[in-house]
Design a protein around this motif. Structure first.
Motif, PDB file in Angstrom:
ATOM      1  N   ILE A  43      43.298  28.938  -4.579  1.00  0.00           N
ATOM      2  CA  ILE A  43      43.420  29.860  -3.584  1.00  0.00           C
ATOM      3  C   ILE A  43      43.229  29.190  -2.119  1.00  0.00           C
ATOM      4  N   ARG A  44      43.670  27.661  -2.579  1.00  0.00           N
ATOM      5  CA  ARG A  44      42.869  27.170  -0.783  1.00  0.00           C
ATOM      6  C   ARG A  44      44.912  26.823  -0.847  1.00  0.00           C
ATOM      7  N   ASP A  45      45.531  26.375  -1.830  1.00  0.00           N
ATOM      8  CA  ASP A  45      46.848  26.394  -1.820  1.00  0.00           C
ATOM      9  C   ASP A  45      48.048  27.535  -1.255  1.00  0.00           C
ATOM     10  N   LEU A  46      47.022  28.494  -1.874  1.00  0.00           N
ATOM     11  CA  LEU A  46      47.747  30.043  -0.863  1.00  0.00           C
ATOM     12  C   LEU A  46      47.022  30.211   0.920  1.00  0.00           C
ATOM     13  N   GLY A  47      46.559  29.610   1.266  1.00  0.00           N
ATOM     14  CA  GLY A  47      46.011  29.489   2.038  1.00  0.00           C
ATOM     15  C   GLY A  47      45.065  30.990   2.770  1.00  0.00           C
ATOM     16  N   ILE A  48      44.396  30.424   1.374  1.00  0.00           N
ATOM     17  CA  ILE A  48      43.163  32.049   1.441  1.00  0.00           C
ATOM     18  C   ILE A  48      41.983  31.264   1.867  1.00  0.00           C
ATOM     19  N   PRO A  49      41.503  31.766   3.327  1.00  0.00           N
ATOM     20  CA  PRO A  49      39.928  30.540   3.160  1.00  0.00           C
ATOM     21  C   PRO A  49      38.641  30.764   2.363  1.00  0.00           C
ATOM     22  N   TYR A  50      38.620  32.016   1.831  1.00  0.00           N
ATOM     23  CA  TYR A  50      37.593  31.972   1.181  1.00  0.00           C
ATOM     24  C   TYR A  50      37.788  34.017   0.229  1.00  0.00           C
ATOM     25  N   ILE A  51      37.425  34.340  -0.806  1.00  0.00           N
ATOM     26  CA  ILE A  51      37.550  35.428  -1.692  1.00  0.00           C
ATOM     27  C   ILE A  51      36.717  36.418  -0.629  1.00  0.00           C
ATOM     28  N   PHE A  52      36.872  37.415  -0.368  1.00  0.00           N
ATOM     29  CA  PHE A  52      35.458  39.057   0.029  1.00  0.00           C
ATOM     30  C   PHE A  52      35.948  39.427  -1.649  1.00  0.00           C
ATOM     31  N   ASP A  53      34.464  39.369  -2.166  1.00  0.00           N
ATOM     32  CA  ASP A  53      34.444  40.283  -3.194  1.00  0.00           C
ATOM     33  C   ASP A  53      33.957  41.800  -2.662  1.00  0.00           C
ATOM     34  N   ILE A  54      34.354  43.149  -2.905  1.00  0.00           N
ATOM     35  CA  ILE A  54      34.059  44.317  -2.130  1.00  0.00           C
ATOM     36  C   ILE A  54      32.902  44.745  -3.035  1.00  0.00           C
ATOM     37  N   TYR A 275      41.778  46.038  -2.575  1.00  0.00           N
ATOM     38  CA  TYR A 275      40.339  45.201  -2.717  1.00  0.00           C
ATOM     39  C   TYR A 275      40.181  44.709  -3.937  1.00  0.00           C
ATOM     40  N   PHE A 276      40.068  43.161  -3.792  1.00  0.00           N
ATOM     41  CA  PHE A 276      39.501  42.520  -4.749  1.00  0.00           C
ATOM     42  C   PHE A 276      37.890  42.998  -5.417  1.00  0.00           C
ATOM     43  N   GLY A 277      37.739  43.362  -6.416  1.00  0.00           N
ATOM     44  CA  GLY A 277      36.019  43.463  -6.703  1.00  0.00           C
ATOM     45  C   GLY A 277      35.415  42.515  -8.096  1.00  0.00           C
ATOM     46  N   SER A 278      34.343  42.768  -8.232  1.00  0.00           N
ATOM     47  CA  SER A 278      33.913  41.885  -9.608  1.00  0.00           C
ATOM     48  C   SER A 278      32.956  42.597 -10.651  1.00  0.00           C
ATOM     49  N   ILE A 307      44.831  40.735  -0.643  1.00  0.00           N
ATOM     50  CA  ILE A 307      43.914  41.648  -2.023  1.00  0.00           C
ATOM     51  C   ILE A 307      42.671  40.904  -2.273  1.00  0.00           C
ATOM     52  N   LEU A 308      42.468  39.503  -2.151  1.00  0.00           N
ATOM     53  CA  LEU A 308      41.555  38.314  -2.194  1.00  0.00           C
ATOM     54  C   LEU A 308      40.908  38.496  -1.095  1.00  0.00           C
ATOM     55  N   CYS A 309      41.340  38.387  -0.091  1.00  0.00           N
ATOM     56  CA  CYS A 309      40.353  38.606   1.146  1.00  0.00           C
ATOM     57  C   CYS A 309      41.216  39.109   2.709  1.00  0.00           C
ATOM     58  N   GLN A 310      41.705  39.342   3.107  1.00  0.00           N
ATOM     59  CA  GLN A 310      42.624  39.962   3.911  1.00  0.00           C
ATOM     60  C   GLN A 310      42.336  41.593   4.868  1.00  0.00           C
ATOM     61  N   ASN A 311      42.588  42.396   3.439  1.00  0.00           N
ATOM     62  CA  ASN A 311      41.982  43.765   2.940  1.00  0.00           C
ATOM     63  C   ASN A 311      40.873  43.848   3.772  1.00  0.00           C
TER      64      ASN A 311
END
Length: 318
Positions: A43-54, A275-278, A307-311
């Motif tokens: 996720i770091r390589d994709l420029g995703i600062p963190y995951i947002f789990d909805i 949106y990402f959810g777990s 999906i993992l963060c921005q939305n």
């Protein structure tokens, strides 16, 4: 411990082999976290600062233990059966720095007390985005307004199967109209998986959405096991979203493997509405599993970032 290792490596018996719910393949993902989850570099390589789990759950301890007892009865192994503060630590360990506080009521008089409990505790959970719940009962609009205007809640959770909830009940109309006006999201378990309910399914959800077309709604589990039916509404309702909770994983409680495979195309086409959810902590594998499975899907990096963060970030903080 690697993502593909089974729970037996921790010297615990793996009860999942006796579960009534099917699995894809012949091996089970670990229910234990590795020391350094391998998705963090990705996720770091994709420029995703963190995951947002909805889609993460927080209940009072007595209620959570009752929920876990139900899962025990169907051999749904849970590795995150930990004290609350340790569960938050597990989220952070996996790069999930923002997450929701989902709970729901199944009887009259329960929802307001759950909201009070969430408000009293969520600030102890670093990264928590507070969600409330409600139930068709006297005074529902009043305590929903309190949750929004006094408690500052960002959204609400409803569970049509557990709550035996018909979304089209007239006593909820004023509440839905209020949330539509305020543009407060509602995350709704309305699909028929893993178990159908009296009021689950697209036949109840579609007239509800037609009544409140501008309501911000996120359908849990992408509407499994009716993913295509729910996805077909996304073009007509731009405020509608789907979450990936327990979809695209090896555990098939929310649908058949072939249906999950067909649903991959929706992630690219509707990348702004997914949106990402777990379902943390009530999952029979560790958090690396759903995150890695999503990262491995044949979709663009832009879709993965959204999906993992921005939305979710845009939904709650834009």
């Amino acid at each position: 411990m690697g993502e593909g290792e089974g729970v037996e490596s921790s010297n615990q018996p793996d009860t999942r082999i006796s579960s009534p719910f099917l699995w894809r393949g012949d091996s089970y993902p670990s229910i234990l976290d590795s020391e350094t989850p391998d998705h963090l570099d990705r996720i770091r390589d994709l420029g995703i600062p963190y995951i947002f789990d909805i889609h993460t759950h927080f209940f009072p301890e007595t209620v959570m233990k009752l929920i876990w007892r139900w899962f025990d009865n169907v051999n749904w192994a849970i590795g995150y059966r930990l004290p609350e503060n340790e569960r938050v630590g597990r989220l952070h360990h996996n790069g999930i720095k923002r997450f929701t506080t989902l709970n729901y009521a199944h009887k009259v008089g329960m929802a307001s007390s759950l909201n009070d409990w969430t408000y009293s505790n969520y600030k102890n959970w670093e990264g928590a985005v507070p969600f409330g719940t409600f139930f068709p009962e006297q005074g529902v609009l009043g305590y929903v307004k309190k949750a929004v205007e006094v408690y500052g809640f960002r959204g609400f959770k409803l569970h049509c199967e557990v709550s035996k909830l018909n979304l089209n009940r007239p006593e909820l109309a004023d509440t839905f109209l209020y949330l539509q006006e305020k543009q407060i999201p509602i995350l709704i378990h309305t699909g028929t998986a893993p178990l159908p309910g009296e009021f689950t399914g697209i036949e109840f959800f579609k007239p509800f959405l037609e009544t409140y077309p501008k309501l911000r709604v996120i359908v849990a589990h992408m509407g499994a096991s009716e993913i295509s039916a729910y996805a077909s509404l996304l073009d007509a309702y731009p405020n509608l979203g789907l979450d990936t909770t327990m979809v695209f994983v090896d555990f098939l409680a929310t649908g058949k493997a072939e249906d999950m495979d067909k649903a991959v195309s929706y992630l690219e086409r509707y990348q702004d509405q997914i949106y990402f959810g777990s379902d943390f902590p009530n999952i029979p594998y560790n958090l690396n599993h759903p995150i890695t499975r999503l990262l491995n899907l044949p979709i663009s990096d832009f879709a993965k970032q959204k999906i993992l963060c921005q939305n979710a970030e845009n939904l709650f903080f834009k």
